[in-house]
Design an enzyme around this catalytic site. Structure first.
Site, PDB file in Angstrom:
ATOM      1  N   HIS A  91      -2.396  -2.292   2.466  1.00 60.80           N
ATOM      2  CA  HIS A  91      -1.758  -2.430   1.150  1.00 60.80           C
ATOM      3  C   HIS A  91      -2.666  -3.091   0.113  1.00 60.80           C
ATOM      4  O   HIS A  91      -2.399  -4.193  -0.367  1.00 60.80           O
ATOM      5  CB  HIS A  91      -0.425  -3.178   1.286  1.00 60.80           C
ATOM      6  CG  HIS A  91       0.543  -2.448   2.166  1.00 60.80           C
ATOM      7  ND1 HIS A  91       1.346  -1.447   1.692  1.00 60.80           N
ATOM      8  CD2 HIS A  91       0.778  -2.521   3.498  1.00 60.80           C
ATOM      9  CE1 HIS A  91       2.074  -0.953   2.692  1.00 60.80           C
ATOM     10  NE2 HIS A  91       1.745  -1.582   3.804  1.00 60.80           N
ATOM     11  N   ASP A  97       2.935   2.842  -0.298  1.00 64.83           N
ATOM     12  CA  ASP A  97       3.867   2.132   0.584  1.00 64.83           C
ATOM     13  C   ASP A  97       4.747   3.168   1.264  1.00 64.83           C
ATOM     14  O   ASP A  97       5.516   3.873   0.588  1.00 64.83           O
ATOM     15  CB  ASP A  97       4.786   1.211  -0.231  1.00 64.83           C
ATOM     16  CG  ASP A  97       4.079  -0.052  -0.713  1.00 64.83           C
ATOM     17  OD1 ASP A  97       2.886  -0.238  -0.410  1.00 64.83           O
ATOM     18  OD2 ASP A  97       4.749  -0.859  -1.398  1.00 64.83           O
ATOM     19  N   HIS A 101       7.445   0.035   5.381  1.00 62.60           N
ATOM     20  CA  HIS A 101       6.850  -1.218   4.891  1.00 62.60           C
ATOM     21  C   HIS A 101       7.935  -2.275   4.657  1.00 62.60           C
ATOM     22  O   HIS A 101       7.730  -3.460   4.928  1.00 62.60           O
ATOM     23  CB  HIS A 101       6.099  -0.909   3.592  1.00 62.60           C
ATOM     24  CG  HIS A 101       5.304  -2.041   3.010  1.00 62.60           C
ATOM     25  ND1 HIS A 101       4.641  -2.977   3.771  1.00 62.60           N
ATOM     26  CD2 HIS A 101       5.026  -2.372   1.704  1.00 62.60           C
ATOM     27  CE1 HIS A 101       4.009  -3.839   2.977  1.00 62.60           C
ATOM     28  NE2 HIS A 101       4.233  -3.492   1.726  1.00 62.60           N
TER      29      HIS A 101
END
Lengths: 281, 281
Positions: A91, A97, A101
């Protein structure tokens, strides 16, 4: 007086000409919509990706991107050769994402359908307000205001938020409020994000494919509970973060292709995101 | 006798009908070629990418892909969170070779123009011959033979070579001739590649954008001097290696989007490569 046949034959010359034009158009049209081959829409490519280097911005708790040379130079067989290896957190930099996540058991990055990562995009420019307030939250009103000018966002759109902060990259202090590293620096993060209400509104009322932003996170810098992440994750809507060059896109009409590294079981990863901007705008 | 005006007015009914059809088509056509918005060509997505995991095939001298969990579980603030970090060599799994990999001073991976990485693709199927001979070299005759059936490969095409070895992934022994690791194993590599003469022919006579293959290297396993890499590198033609699912593409008509991780100064890197296959084939 002419017979019906004569009338059609003489007066129909124009008709035949138009028919010929029609045939040519059908041929061209046939190719462009893929009856025989998929044809690339006319336009120019814009790269919406920051490169990965030691300058690339990661979360203050991250180690960042490292590149190491394995070999570079002439081999003993007389040819030039160069190869490297890399490491980083998922990240950081321009990245995606995946829903896992922030939502247990949801899609990992390799499981996101390609159809969610590609498609028509709109760019909502909130930079005038956000540049004055690093804690700015994009609101439902920002979106409905955009729609008053540009029309309703169709289902299946990729929504990109232009806060203006992309212009600060890679100056960490300006981009995210602090250039300090480590867990203590997190409280000093200041940059705009998508407000949770607006995130929910986009998911519920506009069935968006994905959401992207030109800041370090889809939640704003001062977020403590990452509610926007959690809303998007729960609804399988991927987020694109640290997106570049959003000021080069039109408010609508571009096609986006956002292809992440296919990390099996990954919660996210480096994203190469590009846009095709139609030529004749 | 009718006047000219009368003739056009009465006999022109058919013409007017055709004109209306023309107007509708122009409108549809206008949208599809991007007069107002770039429109995604109709088709289905095919992922030509193997995922990255501990199973992912790297060169015998490589350490391979490693994924490590940074955090996974409930945070003390009461929400689920998961994040990982990764490391690998540039040249393993489904990846791209930038020209600097084998040609000093040429393009690094972040410098490859997006136009080279996207466009119409052809698939040359040599699997019948290559499956019988793991040292098979794709020849000029293989390409001209394909052209006899499918027509001349237009300039600016992405050429993909289907050797059939993709079906062996991730069985290293079958895919590349050995599952041993370390420098000693390199001499035991056996898998098909693109012959240097055919590489030169594609560059000189067909001005290809890029070349991809479903084996571990664009040069065959027994190559000692990597001549095909050097020819492609010298001519700024990127190579895609360990490409997946080539048997799902038509011989021609697909569009390919091959987006590498944007590693500044990289000699290559992980590639997400996808194809849009027209629906009505």
């Amino acid at each position: 007086m002419k017979t019906y046949k004569e009338s059609v034959t003489s007066g129909g010359r124009f008709g035949r000409l138009v028919l010929k034009a029609l045939a040519v158009l059908l041929l061209v049209h046939g190719f462009s919509v893929g009856l025989h081959a998929a044809e690339m829409p006319a336009g120019k490519w814009v790269d919406l990706t920051h490169d990965f280097s030691s300058e690339t911005i990661y979360w203050p708790t991250g180690e960042g991107f490292k590149l190491e040379t394995v070999f570079e130079g002439m081999t003993d067989k007389g040819y030039f050769y160069e190869a490297k290896k890399y490491r980083a957190e998922e990240h950081g930099g321009t990245h995606i994402d995946a829903s896992v996540h922030f939502a247990e058991g949801k899609e990992t990055v390799d499981e996101i359908p390609l159809d969610r990562l590609t498609g028509p995009a709109v760019v909502i420019d909130v930079s005038e307000r956000a540049m004055k307030n690093p804690d700015y939250l994009v609101s439902v009103e920002d979106i409905t205001g955009w729609e008053k000018v540009n029309g309703v966002i169709p289902g299946g759109t990729i929504v990109l938020l232009n806060t203006g902060y992309g212009r600060y990259w890679p100056d960490r202090a300006k981009y995210m409020g602090t250039d300090e590293k480590g867990p203590e620096a997190v409280k000093d993060l200041h940059f705009p994000g998508l407000g949770p209400e607006a995130a929910k509104w986009l998911v519920d009322n506009r069935k968006v494919k994905a959401v992207g932003i030109d800041t370090a996170s889809i939640d704003y810098g001062q977020s403590k509970l990452f509610e926007t992440h959690r809303i998007l994750s729960k609804n399988s809507v991927p987020g694109f973060e640290n997106v570049a060059n959003l000021d080069e896109l039109p408010a609508k009409g571009a096609l986006v292709f956002a292809l992440p590294m296919k990390i099996k079981g990954g919660s996210g990863g480096p994203l190469r995101i590009i846009a095709l901007v139609p030529e004749s705008r």
